[in-house]
Scaffold this active site. Structure first.
Site, PDB file in Angstrom:
ATOM      1  CG  ASP A  21     -29.664  25.208  -1.642  1.00  0.00           C
ATOM      2  OD1 ASP A  21     -30.300  25.577  -2.640  1.00  0.00           O
ATOM      3  OD2 ASP A  21     -28.505  24.743  -1.706  1.00  0.00           O
ATOM      4  N   GLY A  37      24.578  19.357   3.474  1.00  0.00           N
ATOM      5  CA  GLY A  37      23.766  19.847   2.348  1.00  0.00           C
ATOM      6  C   GLY A  37      22.902  21.035   2.772  1.00  0.00           C
ATOM      7  N   GLY A  38      22.402  21.753   1.782  1.00  0.00           N
ATOM      8  CA  GLY A  38      21.629  22.973   2.026  1.00  0.00           C
ATOM      9  C   GLY A  38      20.420  22.738   2.912  1.00  0.00           C
ATOM     10  CG  ASP A  97     -29.274  21.586  -7.291  1.00  0.00           C
ATOM     11  OD1 ASP A  97     -29.094  20.531  -7.900  1.00  0.00           O
ATOM     12  OD2 ASP A  97     -30.298  22.303  -7.422  1.00  0.00           O
ATOM     13  NE  ARG A 155      21.321  15.287  -7.750  1.00  0.00           N
ATOM     14  CZ  ARG A 155      20.569  14.760  -8.710  1.00  0.00           C
ATOM     15  NH1 ARG A 155      20.854  13.595  -9.250  1.00  0.00           N
ATOM     16  NH2 ARG A 155      19.503  15.397  -9.128  1.00  0.00           N
ATOM     17  CE  LYS A 176      18.348  30.730  -5.280  1.00  0.00           C
ATOM     18  NZ  LYS A 176      17.217  30.656  -4.361  1.00  0.00           N
ATOM     19  CG  LEU A 219      20.209  24.579  -3.773  1.00  0.00           C
ATOM     20  CD1 LEU A 219      20.367  23.720  -2.529  1.00  0.00           C
ATOM     21  CD2 LEU A 219      19.390  25.831  -3.441  1.00  0.00           C
TER      22      LEU A 219
HETATM   23  C1  GDG Z   1      17.334  19.057  -5.849  1.00  0.00           C
HETATM   24  C2  GDG Z   1      16.644  19.715  -7.055  1.00  0.00           C
HETATM   25  C3  GDG Z   1      16.885  21.930  -5.943  1.00  0.00           C
HETATM   26  C4  GDG Z   1      27.743  19.489  -5.815  1.00  0.00           C
HETATM   27  N1  GDG Z   1      28.975  19.040  -6.039  1.00  0.00           N
HETATM   28  C5  GDG Z   1      29.607  19.046  -4.864  1.00  0.00           C
HETATM   29  C6  GDG Z   1      28.740  19.495  -3.893  1.00  0.00           C
HETATM   30  N2  GDG Z   1      27.578  19.770  -4.514  1.00  0.00           N
HETATM   31  C7  GDG Z   1      26.372  20.324  -3.858  1.00  0.00           C
HETATM   32  C8  GDG Z   1      26.175  21.760  -4.280  1.00  0.00           C
HETATM   33  C9  GDG Z   1      24.690  21.944  -4.081  1.00  0.00           C
HETATM   34  C10 GDG Z   1      24.122  20.541  -4.260  1.00  0.00           C
HETATM   35  O1  GDG Z   1      25.218  19.638  -4.287  1.00  0.00           O
HETATM   36  C11 GDG Z   1      23.358  20.389  -5.579  1.00  0.00           C
HETATM   37  O2  GDG Z   1      22.125  21.039  -5.436  1.00  0.00           O
HETATM   38  P1  GDG Z   1      21.215  21.467  -6.674  1.00  0.00           P
HETATM   39  O3  GDG Z   1      20.153  22.346  -6.175  1.00  0.00           O
HETATM   40  O4  GDG Z   1      22.060  22.151  -7.673  1.00  0.00           O
HETATM   41  O5  GDG Z   1      20.655  20.134  -7.338  1.00  0.00           O
HETATM   42  P2  GDG Z   1      19.947  18.704  -6.880  1.00  0.00           P
HETATM   43  O6  GDG Z   1      20.889  17.816  -6.191  1.00  0.00           O
HETATM   44  O7  GDG Z   1      19.392  18.136  -8.134  1.00  0.00           O
HETATM   45  O8  GDG Z   1      18.769  19.094  -5.857  1.00  0.00           O
HETATM   46  C12 GDG Z   1      17.137  21.133  -7.231  1.00  0.00           C
HETATM   47  C13 GDG Z   1      17.421  21.186  -4.734  1.00  0.00           C
HETATM   48  O9  GDG Z   1      16.931  19.843  -4.682  1.00  0.00           O
HETATM   49  C14 GDG Z   1      17.045  21.900  -3.438  1.00  0.00           C
HETATM   50  O10 GDG Z   1      15.675  22.028  -3.311  1.00  0.00           O
HETATM   51  O11 GDG Z   1      17.570  23.158  -6.053  1.00  0.00           O
HETATM   52  O12 GDG Z   1      16.466  21.741  -8.304  1.00  0.00           O
HETATM   53  O13 GDG Z   1      16.905  18.951  -8.247  1.00  0.00           O
HETATM   54  O14 GDG Z   1      24.417  22.411  -2.792  1.00  0.00           O
HETATM   55  O15 GDG Z   1      26.969  22.568  -3.477  1.00  0.00           O
HETATM   56  N3  GDG Z   1      29.098  19.631  -2.593  1.00  0.00           N
HETATM   57  C15 GDG Z   1      30.368  19.288  -2.256  1.00  0.00           C
HETATM   58  N4  GDG Z   1      31.245  18.808  -3.161  1.00  0.00           N
HETATM   59  C16 GDG Z   1      30.926  18.677  -4.454  1.00  0.00           C
HETATM   60  O16 GDG Z   1      31.731  18.227  -5.259  1.00  0.00           O
HETATM   61  N5  GDG Z   1      30.764  19.425  -0.989  1.00  0.00           N
END
Ligand code: GDG
Length: 724
Positions: free
Chosen positions: A497, A29-30, A499, A272, A378, A375
């Site tokens: 002072d 994950g990111g 207060d 999700r 992006k 994400l």
């Molecule tokens: C929370 C916040 C904020 C999705 N399907 C597959 C897959 N993914 C990955 C995507 C992306 C991640 O899941 C989803 O990230 P998001 O940012 O869109 O959403 P949340 O899960 O709700 O995340 C959100 C984030 O935290 C970070 O701070 O941006 O607003 O709600 O990276 O690529 N990955 C794979 N297969 C899939 O089918 N491998």
């Protein structure tokens, strides 16, 4: 050496129990990618829940050992914890509240108790690993109580908190019965980060309204330190997505997928399973598009990937059923033998297939009703290696603040989104390239590694700022020095002072009467030294409150003085010309009429506009308006406008506490001088003090005083010590 501990509810791994053994699969994950270089270096570690409920002691031991090699340590949650803390309070109270879905909010005290209990569990797990000077970076809304819990045990640790989901307006936060505890929990941190400026300003407003802690320009003044609140828009691992999209593996998958779906245009949506993502609304949009533009039937399909999530929570179960129904309906209405409108997948895909979807899609339709960042949009942009493609993005996603070259839409405006898709489908290639290139430039620069770096640098910055402010703290050493110097003194004097220094603030200024303890303290002190109460208050109030005490009093910032040895009346210290007052008073009155709770206090040499009892927010707004109004008028009258603690005061500039203190000391030799005050009016006193004086400012603000002290309580303790 101090280490860094990353903490999140879930560890970046998935754990599977197979054939009597655990399999550990690191998550890509990111967040995990961004923090890779941090938690994998040196003694650093990532602490969190591995995602399974494991009760067996032997199995737990096995997991601890395996995770240790991955630089991770587990917090084990029981089934009940998962139900009440994770699915309950986190996902049925905080998640809907923070995404403005108040209709789904559950107010269950048992869930709250579990939230406290599990945050405590995390705290204990961290304490086992942490040293007092470590940096602990806590992630997200499941752990909002943790920073303060840690602070109590590790007062000197560096603690940071980042929230990945939105922070809503005060109006929503106030609905949560445990809002104060939650905000105070987060404020245990030194640095608090959100994705967007709006999130941070909502947080700052909620903190000031609910906890009473004041804040300015992104800094909250806590009792003993400042806290920085800032916006850190999270990026992605740009190169990873760009590289994967170009890879042979992904391009082969693209070819294969293309043969299967044909030459039609593709709209990709990936989320999700979550009501905040606006999935049903998107199907309605697509339905409307196909109704209004019949020529698109057979030519455009939507690939809809919904990744299973929280499907044990009732609202998610219902959402899943709704999506199934809507997809069934649209497909049954429009499908032909060689075309379906929606390719729907309720599962996740391996990275290279995800990349193929991004790469082949003509449009990404990212229309959450509310999203902290998002994400997916992006990742889509980064994967467009030939720069063609169009992003249609909801303005309710944090990412919309950065990706201004997307077609931005309001997800609640169905026709608006239909039109945006139509525009995207007909956008000339040249324009697509311009827009994608601009967005790629920005995403490359602000990638996830940059995000981590900026955040970590900011932690250092705030610690530096804190150190600067506390370097002048009245610590034990300074205390001993003051005590011994006082003991030796033959002719000591105190300028105190009132207060905010000797007593705390009250909503009604007239209620801040000296209590018995204070009266006793002043009496004891005045038997050993000359004591001067130096205040902005009017002479009658001071005279009444300190009647019978053997002290000097300076009232109204130096307009009046009352000497202890002249039991007669107050002496006018400064000639006062108050011909300006009528003009100014009428302006102030106009602002009182417009601002319920505001009132004017008239002093001999000044007029004060009070707004402590005004609705918070409105008071600040009116004060700013009045401030600029008075500033303009002040020039003509040669007056000074000063902002105080919930007051705006206008006065003659040559009358101030410093001048009064100087006059009082003139012709006398003092071998011990101590001046204490808490606001800008006391800065004049500090400036006027001779070099050998001790000057102390209450609170950790920048000051001309030699020292800072934490609070009124500490001031009284100091004075008590000197009377012993
Ligand atoms: C929370 C916040 C904020 C999705 N399907 C597959 C897959 N993914 C990955 C995507 C992306 C991640 O899941 C989803 O990230 P998001 O940012 O869109 O959403 P949340 O899960 O709700 O995340 C959100 C984030 O935290 C970070 O701070 O941006 O607003 O709600 O990276 O690529 N990955 C794979 N297969 C899939 O089918 N491998």
């Amino acid at each position: 050496m101090a280490k860094t501990i990353i903490v999140s509810n879930r560890l970046p791994i998935s754990l599977r129990h197979r054939n009597g053994k655990f399999e550990f699969k690191p998550s890509a994950g990111g967040l995990a990618t961004g923090l890779d270089s941090i938690y994998k270096s040196g003694e650093n570690i990532w602490i969190g829940w591995p995602g399974n409920t494991v009760d067996d002691a032997e199995q737990r031991a096995e997991i601890i050992i395996e995770l240790h090699d991955l630089k991770m340590a587990p917090v084990f949650l029981t089934k009940k914890d998962v139900e009440q803390f994770y699915e309950g309070f986190s996902n049925e109270t905080l998640w809907p509240a923070f995404h403005y879905f108040t209709q789904y909010m559950v107010y269950n005290p048992d869930h709250w108790d579990a939230y406290v209990r599990v945050n405590q569990k995390f705290c204990e797990a961290i304490i086992k690993k942490a040293d007092p000077d470590d940096t602990i970076w806590v992630h997200d809304y499941q752990l909002m109580l943790l920073p303060q819990m840690l602070r109590e045990i590790l007062p000197d640790a560096t603690i940071a908190f980042f929230q990945h989901i939105p922070f809503p307006s005060y109006e929503i936060i106030r609905m949560i019965p445990w809002r104060k505890e939650i905000l105070e929990g987060v404020c245990g941190a030194d640095l608090i980060g959100f994705h967007t400026y709006d999130d941070m300003r909502h947080f700052l407003s909620a903190v000031s309204r609910i906890t009473g802690m004041s804040g300015e320009s992104g800094y909250i003044q806590a009792e003993n330190r400042i806290i920085n609140v800032d916006s850190f828009p999270m990026g992605i691992d740009y190169n990873k997505f760009a590289k994967q999209a170009k890879s042979r593996k992904t391009q082969n998958i693209v070819k294969d997928f293309r043969t299967k779906v044909g030459e039609q245009k593709l709209i990709i949506t990936i989320d999700r399973l979550d009501y905040s993502k606006g999935i049903p609304q998107r199907i309605h949009v697509f339905d409307q598009l196909l109704k209004q533009h019949k020529e698109l039937r057979g030519k455009v399909s939507m690939i809809m990937i919904v990744v299973p999530s929280r499907d044990r929570v009732q609202s998610y179960k219902e959402l899943k059923e709704e999506i199934d129904l809507l997809v069934g309906r649209i497909n049954s209405e429009y499908s032909t033998l060689d075309w379906v409108p929606v390719h729907y997948f309720y599962r996740s895909f391996p990275f290279e297939e995800l990349s193929a979807f991004y790469s082949m899609a003509d449009i990404a339709l990212v229309t959450p009703l509310r999203d902290g960042m998002n994400l997916v949009c992006k990742e889509f942009v980064a994967s467009k290696t030939d720069q063609t493609g169009v992003l249609v993005l909801s303005e309710m996603a944090g990412a919309s603040k950065e990706l201004q070259d997307a077609i931005l839409v309001n997800p609640n405006d169905r026709q608006g989104v239909v039109d945006a898709i139509y525009e995207a489908l007909s956008m000339p290639e040249e324009e697509q390239k311009e827009r994608i290139t601009a967005m790629q430039e920005s995403l490359k620069k602000y990638d996830v590694f940059q995000w981590v770096k900026v955040f970590m640098d900011r932690i250092e910055h705030v610690k530096g700022k804190q150190a600067e402010l506390t370097s002048k703290d009245v610590d034990a050493k300074v205390m001993t020095e003051i005590q011994s110097s006082f003991k030796k003194a033959k002719n000591p004097i105190f300028f105190l002072d009132y207060d905010g220094t000797l007593t705390g603030f009250k909503a009604n200024p007239q209620d801040a009467i000296p209590d018995q303890e204070l009266k006793g303290l002043i009496k004891d002190l005045s038997s050993k030294a000359q004591v001067v109460i130096i205040s902005g208050r009017d002479k009658d109030t001071l005279g009444k409150w300190f009647k019978g005490q053997q002290i000097d009093m300076i009232a109204e910032h130096g307009v009046w003085v009352h000497r202890k040895d002249q039991s007669t009346d107050w002496e006018l210290y400064a000639e006062v010309d108050d011909s300006w007052k009528d003009d100014i008073r009428s302006v102030m009155e106009y602002y009182v009429l417009r601002t319920p709770g505001a009132f004017i206090e008239e002093k001999h040499h000044s007029l004060v506009w009070h707004y402590r009892k005004v609705e918070s927010g409105l008071g600040d707004l009116r004060m700013r308006e009045l401030f600029s109004h008075l500033k303009y008028m002040a020039r003509g009258h040669n007056l000074q406008v000063l902002e105080g603690n919930m007051v705006l005061e206008i006065k003659r500039p040559d009358i101030n506490k410093g001048r009064a203190a100087n006059s009082l000391m003139k012709g006398h030799e003092f071998d011990f001088i101590l001046a204490i005050g808490d606001d800008w009016t006391d800065e004049d006193t500090f400036k006027a003090m001779p070099k050998n004086a001790y000057s102390i400012r209450v609170g950790y603000a920048y000051t001309k005083a030699n020292y800072n002290i934490k609070s009124v309580k500490q001031v009284r303790q100091l004075l008590h010590k000197l009377t012993q």
